[in-house]
Design a protein around this motif. Structure first.
Motif, PDB file in Angstrom:
ATOM      1  N   PHE A  24       0.842  -1.193   0.000  1.00  0.00           N
ATOM      2  CA  PHE A  24       0.000   0.000   0.000  1.00  0.00           C
ATOM      3  C   PHE A  24       0.884   1.252   0.000  1.00  0.00           C
ATOM      4  CE2 PHE A  24      -2.837   2.623   3.112  1.00  0.00           C
ATOM      5  CZ  PHE A  24      -3.258   3.463   2.090  1.00  0.00           C
ATOM      6  N   ALA A  25       1.890   1.274   0.856  1.00  0.00           N
ATOM      7  CA  ALA A  25       2.797   2.421   0.932  1.00  0.00           C
ATOM      8  C   ALA A  25       3.558   2.611  -0.375  1.00  0.00           C
ATOM      9  CB  ALA A  25       3.766   2.236   2.096  1.00  0.00           C
ATOM     10  N   ASN A  26       4.041   1.522  -0.931  1.00  0.00           N
ATOM     11  CA  ASN A  26       4.764   1.602  -2.205  1.00  0.00           C
ATOM     12  C   ASN A  26       3.886   2.216  -3.290  1.00  0.00           C
ATOM     13  OD1 ASN A  26       6.937   0.283  -0.986  1.00  0.00           O
ATOM     14  ND2 ASN A  26       6.314  -1.714  -1.746  1.00  0.00           N
ATOM     15  N   ASN A  27       2.646   1.788  -3.362  1.00  0.00           N
ATOM     16  CA  ASN A  27       1.727   2.295  -4.377  1.00  0.00           C
ATOM     17  C   ASN A  27       1.293   3.732  -4.098  1.00  0.00           C
ATOM     18  OD1 ASN A  27       1.668  -0.024  -6.042  1.00  0.00           O
ATOM     19  ND2 ASN A  27       0.280  -1.015  -4.609  1.00  0.00           N
ATOM     20  N   ALA A  28       1.073   4.067  -2.846  1.00  0.00           N
ATOM     21  CA  ALA A  28       0.686   5.438  -2.490  1.00  0.00           C
ATOM     22  C   ALA A  28       1.792   6.427  -2.845  1.00  0.00           C
ATOM     23  CB  ALA A  28       0.348   5.523  -1.002  1.00  0.00           C
ATOM     24  N   PHE A  29       3.030   5.974  -2.777  1.00  0.00           N
ATOM     25  CA  PHE A  29       4.173   6.815  -3.129  1.00  0.00           C
ATOM     26  C   PHE A  29       4.045   7.340  -4.567  1.00  0.00           C
ATOM     27  CE2 PHE A  29       8.491   7.082  -4.974  1.00  0.00           C
ATOM     28  CZ  PHE A  29       9.006   8.103  -4.189  1.00  0.00           C
ATOM     29  N   TYR A  30       3.497   6.523  -5.452  1.00  0.00           N
ATOM     30  CA  TYR A  30       3.348   6.903  -6.865  1.00  0.00           C
ATOM     31  C   TYR A  30       2.030   7.601  -7.169  1.00  0.00           C
ATOM     32  CZ  TYR A  30       7.477   4.075  -7.511  1.00  0.00           C
ATOM     33  OH  TYR A  30       8.752   3.575  -7.409  1.00  0.00           O
ATOM     34  N   LEU A  44      -9.493  10.491   4.403  1.00  0.00           N
ATOM     35  CA  LEU A  44      -8.582   9.556   3.744  1.00  0.00           C
ATOM     36  C   LEU A  44      -9.338   8.362   3.181  1.00  0.00           C
ATOM     37  CD1 LEU A  44      -5.740   9.710   6.385  1.00  0.00           C
ATOM     38  CD2 LEU A  44      -5.450  10.217   3.946  1.00  0.00           C
ATOM     39  N   SER A  45     -10.257   7.851   3.964  1.00  0.00           N
ATOM     40  CA  SER A  45     -11.058   6.701   3.532  1.00  0.00           C
ATOM     41  C   SER A  45     -11.852   7.025   2.266  1.00  0.00           C
ATOM     42  CB  SER A  45     -11.994   6.279   4.664  1.00  0.00           C
ATOM     43  OG  SER A  45     -12.773   5.184   4.283  1.00  0.00           O
ATOM     44  N   GLU A  46     -12.483   8.178   2.246  1.00  0.00           N
ATOM     45  CA  GLU A  46     -13.249   8.593   1.072  1.00  0.00           C
ATOM     46  C   GLU A  46     -12.350   8.728  -0.159  1.00  0.00           C
ATOM     47  OE1 GLU A  46     -15.373  12.152   2.110  1.00  0.00           O
ATOM     48  OE2 GLU A  46     -16.582  11.098   3.620  1.00  0.00           O
ATOM     49  N   TYR A  47     -11.187   9.331   0.027  1.00  0.00           N
ATOM     50  CA  TYR A  47     -10.257   9.472  -1.091  1.00  0.00           C
ATOM     51  C   TYR A  47      -9.868   8.101  -1.642  1.00  0.00           C
ATOM     52  CZ  TYR A  47      -6.145  10.027  -3.867  1.00  0.00           C
ATOM     53  OH  TYR A  47      -5.259   9.934  -4.919  1.00  0.00           O
ATOM     54  N   LEU A  48      -9.491   7.192  -0.746  1.00  0.00           N
ATOM     55  CA  LEU A  48      -9.034   5.871  -1.172  1.00  0.00           C
ATOM     56  C   LEU A  48     -10.151   5.069  -1.838  1.00  0.00           C
ATOM     57  CD1 LEU A  48      -6.806   5.077   1.907  1.00  0.00           C
ATOM     58  CD2 LEU A  48      -6.024   5.524  -0.436  1.00  0.00           C
ATOM     59  N   SER A  57      -8.085  -3.876  -0.772  1.00  0.00           N
ATOM     60  CA  SER A  57      -9.070  -3.979   0.306  1.00  0.00           C
ATOM     61  C   SER A  57      -8.889  -2.818   1.277  1.00  0.00           C
ATOM     62  CB  SER A  57      -8.886  -5.299   1.055  1.00  0.00           C
ATOM     63  OG  SER A  57      -9.678  -5.322   2.218  1.00  0.00           O
ATOM     64  N   MET A  58     -10.002  -2.245   1.697  1.00  0.00           N
ATOM     65  CA  MET A  58      -9.939  -1.145   2.666  1.00  0.00           C
ATOM     66  C   MET A  58      -9.474  -1.623   4.043  1.00  0.00           C
ATOM     67  SD  MET A  58     -10.413   1.717   1.209  1.00  0.00           S
ATOM     68  CE  MET A  58     -10.788   2.857   2.551  1.00  0.00           C
ATOM     69  N   THR A  59      -9.508  -2.923   4.295  1.00  0.00           N
ATOM     70  CA  THR A  59      -9.008  -3.423   5.579  1.00  0.00           C
ATOM     71  C   THR A  59      -7.508  -3.171   5.707  1.00  0.00           C
ATOM     72  OG1 THR A  59      -8.723  -5.667   4.728  1.00  0.00           O
ATOM     73  CG2 THR A  59     -10.810  -5.171   5.824  1.00  0.00           C
ATOM     74  N   ILE A  60      -6.793  -3.087   4.579  1.00  0.00           N
ATOM     75  CA  ILE A  60      -5.363  -2.765   4.607  1.00  0.00           C
ATOM     76  C   ILE A  60      -5.186  -1.333   5.091  1.00  0.00           C
ATOM     77  CG2 ILE A  60      -3.267  -2.531   3.215  1.00  0.00           C
ATOM     78  CD1 ILE A  60      -4.569  -4.682   1.325  1.00  0.00           C
ATOM     79  N   ALA A  64      -3.342  -0.034   8.535  1.00  0.00           N
ATOM     80  CA  ALA A  64      -2.291   0.986   8.471  1.00  0.00           C
ATOM     81  C   ALA A  64      -2.669   2.192   9.328  1.00  0.00           C
ATOM     82  CB  ALA A  64      -2.046   1.406   7.028  1.00  0.00           C
ATOM     83  N   PHE A  65      -3.926   2.604   9.271  1.00  0.00           N
ATOM     84  CA  PHE A  65      -4.361   3.758  10.062  1.00  0.00           C
ATOM     85  C   PHE A  65      -4.295   3.443  11.558  1.00  0.00           C
ATOM     86  CE2 PHE A  65      -6.955   7.155  11.740  1.00  0.00           C
ATOM     87  CZ  PHE A  65      -6.575   8.224  10.951  1.00  0.00           C
ATOM     88  N   GLN A  66      -4.586   2.211  11.922  1.00  0.00           N
ATOM     89  CA  GLN A  66      -4.471   1.793  13.330  1.00  0.00           C
ATOM     90  C   GLN A  66      -3.020   1.911  13.802  1.00  0.00           C
ATOM     91  OE1 GLN A  66      -6.968   0.953  15.470  1.00  0.00           O
ATOM     92  NE2 GLN A  66      -5.448   0.782  17.090  1.00  0.00           N
ATOM     93  N   LYS A  67      -2.073   1.459  12.976  1.00  0.00           N
ATOM     94  CA  LYS A  67      -0.655   1.581  13.313  1.00  0.00           C
ATOM     95  C   LYS A  67      -0.254   3.051  13.431  1.00  0.00           C
ATOM     96  CE  LYS A  67       2.509  -1.110  11.548  1.00  0.00           C
ATOM     97  NZ  LYS A  67       3.366  -1.894  10.604  1.00  0.00           N
TER      98      LYS A  67
END
Length: 75
Positions: A24-30, A44-48, A57-60, A64-67
């Motif tokens: 997810f982080a790798n892809n968000a970087f681009y 953030l949820s709405e954007y994604l 999956s939004m569970t990812i 991540a948001f929990q962390k």
């Protein structure tokens, strides 16, 4: 000052990893449109949901948001 979610997410990047959050982080970087200063879960949820076809999956995002929140509490 608290980090944005994007700043936190970039600490999770690892191109060699198969971990879902790392991917997810790798892809968000681009993602040039990612809301890089946002801290709000709902925004953030709405954007994604509307724009992140790279997120299987939004569970990812939820994990991540929990962390992200846990890290912010430990500072």
């Amino acid at each position: 000052m608290r980090k944005s979610f994007y700043q936190f997410l970039m600490t999770q990047r690892n191109p060699a990893s198969y971990d879902e959050i790392a991917q997810f982080a790798n892809n968000a970087f681009y993602d040039q449109s990612f809301p890089k200063q946002e801290q709000n879960y709902q925004r953030l949820s709405e954007y994604l949901e509307e724009n992140a076809n790279y997120l299987p999956s939004m569970t990812i995002f939820d994990a991540a948001f929990q962390k992200y929140q846990e890290q912010a509490q430990n500072l």
